[in-house]
Structures are given as structure tokens and as C-alpha cells.
Scaffold this motif. Structure first.
Motif, PDB file in Angstrom:
ATOM      1  N   ASP A 154       3.236   8.475   2.875  1.00 45.20           N
ATOM      2  CA  ASP A 154       1.865   8.090   3.239  1.00 45.20           C
ATOM      3  C   ASP A 154       1.765   7.918   4.753  1.00 45.20           C
ATOM      4  O   ASP A 154       2.684   7.400   5.390  1.00 45.20           O
ATOM      5  CB  ASP A 154       1.476   6.753   2.573  1.00 45.20           C
ATOM      6  CG  ASP A 154       1.094   6.920   1.107  1.00 45.20           C
ATOM      7  OD1 ASP A 154       0.901   8.057   0.661  1.00 45.20           O
ATOM      8  OD2 ASP A 154       0.989   5.884   0.414  1.00 45.20           O
TER       9      ASP A 154
ATOM     10  N   HIS B  51     -10.341   8.989  -1.773  1.00 48.67           N
ATOM     11  CA  HIS B  51      -9.498   7.797  -1.985  1.00 48.67           C
ATOM     12  C   HIS B  51      -9.671   6.813  -0.834  1.00 48.67           C
ATOM     13  O   HIS B  51     -10.191   7.179   0.230  1.00 48.67           O
ATOM     14  CB  HIS B  51      -8.019   8.170  -2.169  1.00 48.67           C
ATOM     15  CG  HIS B  51      -7.388   8.810  -0.973  1.00 48.67           C
ATOM     16  ND1 HIS B  51      -7.062   8.130   0.168  1.00 48.67           N
ATOM     17  CD2 HIS B  51      -7.025  10.104  -0.743  1.00 48.67           C
ATOM     18  CE1 HIS B  51      -6.513   8.953   1.049  1.00 48.67           C
ATOM     19  NE2 HIS B  51      -6.487  10.164   0.520  1.00 48.67           N
TER      20      HIS B  51
ATOM     21  N   LYS C  53      -3.248   6.695   4.482  1.00 49.16           N
ATOM     22  CA  LYS C  53      -3.404   5.574   3.550  1.00 49.16           C
ATOM     23  C   LYS C  53      -3.929   4.348   4.286  1.00 49.16           C
ATOM     24  O   LYS C  53      -4.627   3.527   3.694  1.00 49.16           O
ATOM     25  CB  LYS C  53      -2.038   5.251   2.916  1.00 49.16           C
ATOM     26  CG  LYS C  53      -2.070   4.230   1.793  1.00 49.16           C
ATOM     27  CD  LYS C  53      -2.697   4.799   0.538  1.00 49.16           C
ATOM     28  CE  LYS C  53      -2.713   3.848  -0.630  1.00 49.16           C
ATOM     29  NZ  LYS C  53      -1.505   3.865  -1.438  1.00 49.16           N
TER      30      LYS C  53
ATOM     31  N   LYS D  78      -3.534  12.538   3.679  1.00 51.44           N
ATOM     32  CA  LYS D  78      -2.386  11.650   3.456  1.00 51.44           C
ATOM     33  C   LYS D  78      -2.577  10.272   4.094  1.00 51.44           C
ATOM     34  O   LYS D  78      -1.725   9.390   3.961  1.00 51.44           O
ATOM     35  CB  LYS D  78      -1.129  12.280   4.046  1.00 51.44           C
ATOM     36  CG  LYS D  78      -0.600  13.443   3.227  1.00 51.44           C
ATOM     37  CD  LYS D  78       0.747  13.855   3.798  1.00 51.44           C
ATOM     38  CE  LYS D  78       1.406  14.925   2.953  1.00 51.44           C
ATOM     39  NZ  LYS D  78       2.625  15.424   3.626  1.00 51.44           N
TER      40      LYS D  78
ATOM     41  N   ILE E   4      -9.066   4.386   2.267  1.00 50.58           N
ATOM     42  CA  ILE E   4      -8.245   4.270   3.482  1.00 50.58           C
ATOM     43  C   ILE E   4      -8.382   2.820   3.930  1.00 50.58           C
ATOM     44  O   ILE E   4      -9.497   2.328   4.137  1.00 50.58           O
ATOM     45  CB  ILE E   4      -8.732   5.215   4.602  1.00 50.58           C
ATOM     46  CG1 ILE E   4      -8.694   6.671   4.124  1.00 50.58           C
ATOM     47  CG2 ILE E   4      -7.893   5.024   5.855  1.00 50.58           C
ATOM     48  CD1 ILE E   4      -9.291   7.654   5.133  1.00 50.58           C
TER      49      ILE E   4
ATOM     50  N   LEU F 114       0.776  -1.244   0.000  1.00 48.84           N
ATOM     51  CA  LEU F 114       0.000   0.000   0.000  1.00 48.84           C
ATOM     52  C   LEU F 114       0.803   1.287   0.000  1.00 48.84           C
ATOM     53  O   LEU F 114       0.382   2.286  -0.584  1.00 48.84           O
ATOM     54  CB  LEU F 114      -0.922   0.022   1.230  1.00 48.84           C
ATOM     55  CG  LEU F 114      -1.998  -1.055   1.303  1.00 48.84           C
ATOM     56  CD1 LEU F 114      -2.728  -0.957   2.640  1.00 48.84           C
ATOM     57  CD2 LEU F 114      -2.981  -0.923   0.142  1.00 48.84           C
TER      58      LEU F 114
END
Lengths: 394, 394
Positions: free
Chosen positions: B122, B207, B171, B169, B209, B117
């Protein structure tokens, strides 16, 4: 939304593995007996019976809390000592348990060494042809792979080109002896010259250059070929070993790294490598199989099996007109492709249900690799098919 | 001349391990019976007998070339299927073998997820207190660890602070349930709220997570505590499992990662994770023990052993005046230090040969962790020593 770094891997997923799948597909159509799959280095010789006996006796005699429990991240001290003693006896070295770190196979051992050593941008020199996974391992730590051209005369190390490829950024050099994919054993003369070049460059650059010697095939040498034990020729050497081939345990992921006292700052380097083993997520090498290999330090798979395969395949192919490097070690035969683009030759071979790996999968186009760690019958039965293939070219 | 990245590790070599060495040192002076070592999560309960029987029957009945050989990098398909079927039966999920990747324990499983990932920079959110090794794993891929403050009332997830720590940011988020070091089990209500926050942030940021649920203690829950199976609450979940605790096999390094079809781009993500497993150097999880755990999907260590320890220790310590979180899962007891600087308390305990781990080793000072996966006698015999220790404070 996977990591950007992972995307190129998806695009180029291992050609060797893809071939392995192709072998299974062909076998399902034509029957396994009619597919000649020389693509994968998966030993066909069973592990020595001593391994089974060792595992069973450990399970029957030892406390399971000990057998399956955590130990030092570097491995069980008595296991490391047993291996160190055995190396000392065979190679005249003087290792203790402290010089060994048990690892999850040689793949993990190489990663332990590289994680220990590499800062981003550090260069690692490898000799073509080479196992392409070295590139993945080096990229894991943002290192830069620098490739030495092959010596297509002898497939010994091309030390002339090596001298050109060394730079002040060189942090490590990887060699693999006996060699995948060529089956060559690097001679003592080659290793001595390599060591001498490295010594002088260390002087010139004012810093250590580490030689990482990847030796999963150490015991697979034929016709009495001498495999130099590299720590005796060059101080800053780390030896990476695996029992995958010598004891036919590739799935078990068991091996070790040797970091001799002669390595610069050896104590710190060993401590860092032990931490690298831990924080990579491996924590330690698998426990039961550590205990088992320690009981089998003198065991070995049946070399005669591979030797017969080697001779039959080499004699058969050369008599058909193919040009092959005579294998002295490991269980690979390296053959010149009769046409320039060896990928076309690989495709032509598939028509006869013969699977071989293109040299470009080892950064050396124009050649193919045959892994002869297969049933003897596969070799014998493949030769008439190779004959048909040869007729297309000669 | 080791890598610059490795140097901080040498300086802060794991405090828990150092304590483990201290335990051995004290035992050599005072005798093991007179040292109360609660420092390491090394299970004292033997693996179920089924494991030994499974290993022996595999060795006796199967071809060693199969047993110890390479398989798909994701693990033996039938092993993954057996585990998937078992999870489906227990949790009402609908996994196939394709959703599972066998790994070298949970440590390696976490690294597989993070390597799959993370791009450099990140952010990965973790909840204090947490296993500090998460930080090493995140740094392996140049990720940034973002720490959520503990909820020192309940030691459930502090979701108020969590909301503040999420950013565009972010992730991934790591949780660990049942929980090391607190012994808390996160409730269904907590997991639902966590999932709902993540859903809304995914929307907001546009996006995915990923929630990485580290569950080596999944089966170690007491008093009927319900451990939610997280994939059912949040689509972008990866479950990381290990048999280290549930089957007392910590040294064997065997576990798996589940990546459900509901995960965004699941096919690509599974393929990337399988490659991550390979290129990390692990190649695949150890083969024999893969085969063994597949035969033991319903096996379990003796939970009654831990439960008795849990009750005896909790009742003993609270009756002496110590403030403890009542453990519901795993095999840890989390105790408030009677003095602000828990490291001083840890030193005071050593005078009575009691070894516990300071909360600052889990990013949560002011507390200590006791691992009660020890012999029952150790607990019983430690209580008079804890009484002496208590008299220094209350």
C-alpha cells in the motif's frame, strides 16, 4: 478498509479482556463483593510508598525540562546504570548501562527483541501454555510461531518435544519464568538442559539461536524458590523485564531489555534494538517513571500479601477436590478442569459469579487459570462458591 | 545476526541524533555557552506548573492501584472524554471518548494508524520536506512511501505534484501542520483543496484514502495564524496528537489518535486501532501522565518564549542576508543554504559552533532547519557567529 492482517484480531479480540468486561458487568448486577473475578493479572497490591515519594521528590527537586525531556532512545544513562549495578549485585553479572535499553513495559521489550531479530519466516519457539500475545508479537514481524507441547506432569519445560520442534529456521526461543499461567518456576536443572540443547543446535545449524527470557514476575517467587538468571547459563540470552508486577505499575509501561556482551555481535545487536525501540514509535520509555524506578531499585511490593492469597486459594481448592499445580511464583494458580472441555467448566463457574480464564486462551485446553492478585476477602469469600461448584463434579 | 530489515537503519542512524551527540561533544570542549545547538526539537520551555501540581495531587488523592493500573487499551474513559470535550469546545467537533485512543506519543499514534490501515505494498503519500521517521513507520508495515516534491516558493503543500503521485494503490496521506521542518502553517485554502482532490480520487478509485494529520505542534502558532482542524474538511481523517511540544513533555510519550465517526467503517477502524495499540507491545499509554494531562486540557507552555526566539532569530538571520521562510508555527526556522550542497554549509557553520540540520535529513536538500526551542541567550549569542558565517558567502 482496515489492513487484512488486522481482521483476524477483530474476530478473536482477547478473551481475557472480554472476561474483564464480564467481571464489570456482573459487579454492576450483584455488587463487586459478590463477584469473584480471577481473570486479569492486574495487581491488587499498591505500588510501594517509595514510588510515590520518588516521583514527588523528582518533581520538586529536578528541572522539568530534564524530567520530562527526551533522552537517549535507550533511556537515561544513569537509570540504566542504577539498574545494571543492582542486577550485578544480585546476580553476579557484569552489565553496564550499555547493556540495558529501557522500554515501554515488557510487551514493548519483547517487540524490540523480535523486531531486532526476525526476518519473515523465521521461527520462534514457545512452550505451551503461553501468553497468547506472543503470537501477535511474532506475527508483527512475519515470524512463525512454533509451539512446544506442555509437560502436563510437572509443567516444567517439555524439552523432549522442544528438541523435535527446533529447526534450522529457529531464530529465537521465548521462555517466561516465573510462569504465566501456571505459577511454576523453571528449575536450574531445566534451564541448564535447555541451554545445553540450544548450544548443540547452534553448532549444528551454524547460526545463533536467541533465548528471550520474559521475566516480569522475577521477584514474585515463594517458599524461597530459586529463579535462575538466564544470562548466566546461555550466552545468546536477552532478558525482558517489566516493573508491572514487582512494583505494581502495569499501567505505567516501564521495563527494560538486557542484551549482555556475551550475545553474538552484541554491539550491533544493542544498536539495532535501540533503533527498534525508536522506530516502533515508542522513541523511548516514559521519562518520569524511568527516573522513579531508578530510585527504587531495591523496592518491592508486599510479597506476603500474594503469599497468603496463594496458600489460602491452593489449600482451599485442593481440599475441595480440585487438582492444582502448586504455585511457586507469579500470582497465578493453574487448575485442571474437572471436565474435559474447560470452557464448559468456565461457564459453570460463572453461575457462582466466579470468573477464571480457560486454558485454551494459553494454548493449553483442559485447564483454567486463576489470577490471585485480588483482595484476600475475594479469595476467602469465593471458597464457599467454589464448594458449590465442586459439588457439581465430585 | 540481526534482521536484514534492521541493517540499513544501522548504516543511516539518525543524522539528527548524531548531531545531538556532536552538540554534547562541542559543549564539553568549548562550554555549553559557546555552542549554538539548533539541531534537536527538545523543548527548552518547562512544562506548565499545572502538570506538576496535577501529578502530585493525583498521587496524594487517588488509589495507587488505580493510578498505576491497567485500564482499557484505549486509555482511561474519563481522560478520553475530557480531551474530546475540550476538542469539541475548541473546534466545534462532536467527539466522544470512543473516538479517542490514548497513545505512547505521536510516534506511536502514527504507528497505530499505519498498522491499522496498511497491507504490504500500500502506498502512503508524504510531502517533502518531511520528518524522515515517517519512512521507518511506513516500512514497519511494508508500506511504500511516495514522496511529493516541495513547493519551494511557499512551502505550502505542492498539490500539483500531489495529484500526479496519487494512484489506485494510495491508502493514506500524511500531513503535518504546523510543519516540521519549515515552520509553515498550511492554510485553510490548502486543506480545502487537498480534501477536494482526495474526495475525487476516492470516487475514482472506489476506495477510501485516509488522511493522517500529525499535529504535535497544533497549539504552537504565532501572529494569530489559523490552524485548520482537518476532520472538519475531510471525512476519512485521523488526527495524531502529542503533548510533547504543547506541554513540553516529549520524554513522557503521551498523545492520542482521533478517529471520528465520519471515517469509513469507523467502529471497526477504532476497534482495530485499539488492538494495534495493544499488540504493538505498548498495551496502553502510560497511566499517571494520562491522568495528569486530563487535568490540564487548557494548559499550555509559554508561547511568548518561542515567539521572542522566533522573531529574534528570523530578523537576525534575514538582516545578515540569509533567505528564510518566515515561521508561523512549530519552533523551526527553515533557511535556504547559501551554497547548493547544504551539507557543506552545515559543516561551515560548525566552525562557529553552530549546529543546524541539513535539509536532506528531511528529503529536501538545499535548505537547513534551525530548531529555536533553545534558550533566548543562545539565539542572541549565536547571531555574531552567524555574522561571521554570513561573511563567507555574501
Amino acid at each position: 478498509m482496515i489492513a487484512k492482517k488486522m481482521k483476524p484480531y477483530l474476530e478473536n479480540n482477547s478473551a481475557i479482556r472480554a472476561m474483564f468486561e464480564e467481571g464489570k458487568r456482573l459487579a454492576s448486577i450483584y455488587g463487586a463483593d459478590h463477584v469473584y473475578d480471577f481473570s486479569l493479572g492486574n495487581p491488587n497490591v499498591p505500588a510501594p510508598a517509595g514510588i510515590r515519594e520518588a516521583i514527588i521528590s523528582i518533581l520538586e527537586e529536578e528541572d522539568p525540562v530534564f524530567v520530562h525531556g527526551y533522552m537517549s532512545n535507550a533511556g537515561f544513562p544513569h537509570v540504566r546504570k542504577a539498574i545494571a549495578d543492582n542486577l550485578n549485585e544480585r546476580f553476579g553479572t557484569s552489565f553496564t548501562d550499555q547493556n540495558l535499553i529501557m522500554t515501554v513495559g515488557a510487551g514493548s521489550g519483547l517487540n524490540v527483541c523480535l523486531k531486532t531479530l526476525l526476518d519473515p519466516g523465521d521461527e520462534v519457539v514457545v512452550f505451551a501454555p503461553y501468553f497468547l500475545e506472543y503470537g501477535s508479537y511474532i506475527r508483527n514481524y512475519d515470524g512463525v510461531l512454533v509451539q512446544v507441547d506442555p509437560d502436563t506432569e510437572t509443567f516444567q519445560l517439555n524439552l523432549e518435544d522442544f528438541e523435535k520442534k527446533l529447526s534450522p529456521k529457529t531464530k529465537a526461543v521465548i521462555i517466561n519464568n516465573p510462569h504465566n499461567p501456571t505459577g511454576v518456576v523453571f528449575s536450574e536443572e531445566t534451564i541448564r538442559r535447555l541451554a545445553s540443547i540450544l548450544e548443540s543446535r547452534q553448532q549444528e545449524y551454524g547460526h545463533a539461536i536467541y533465548l528471550i527470557s520474559d521475566e516480569p514476575y522475577r521477584e514474585l517467587a515463594f517458599d524461597g524458590a530459586f529463579v535462575p538468571f538466564v544470562t548466566k547459563y546461555y550466552d545468546n540470552t536477552m532478558v525482558v523485564y517489566s516493573y508491572s508486577k514487582s512494583l505494581s505499575l502495569p499501567g505505567e509501561r516501564i521495563g527494560y531489555v538486557v542484551i549482555p556482551d556475551e550475545v553474538e555481535d552484541s554491539e550491533q545487536t544493542i544498536a539495532a534494538a535501540t533503533i527498534a525501540n525508536r522506530i516502533s514509535g515508542c522513541v523511548n520509555a516514559p521519562s518520569l517513571i524511568q527516573l522513579a524506578v531508578a530510585k527504587c531499585v531495591d523496592a518491592q511490593v508486599d510479597l506476603g500479601f500474594y503469599d497468603r492469597n496463594r496458600k489460602t486459594l491452593y489449600d482451599g481448592l485442593t481440599s475441595l477436590g480440585f487438582t492444582c499445580v502448586k504455585p511457586e511464583g507469579a500470582f497465578y494458580l493453574w487448575m485442571k478442569s474437572p471436565e474435559k472441555d474447560e470452557k464448559k467448566f468456565v461457564e459453570a463457574a460463572k453461575k457462582y459469579n466466579i470468573l477464571v480464564v480457560p486454558g485454551s486462551s494459553f494454548a493449553c485446553p483442559g485447564y483454567v487459570r486463576l489470577a490471585y492478585c485480588v483482595a484476600y476477602e475475594t479469595i476467602v469469600n469465593s471458597l464457599p462458591e467454589f464448594e458449590k461448584l465442586a459439588k457439581e463434579y465430585f
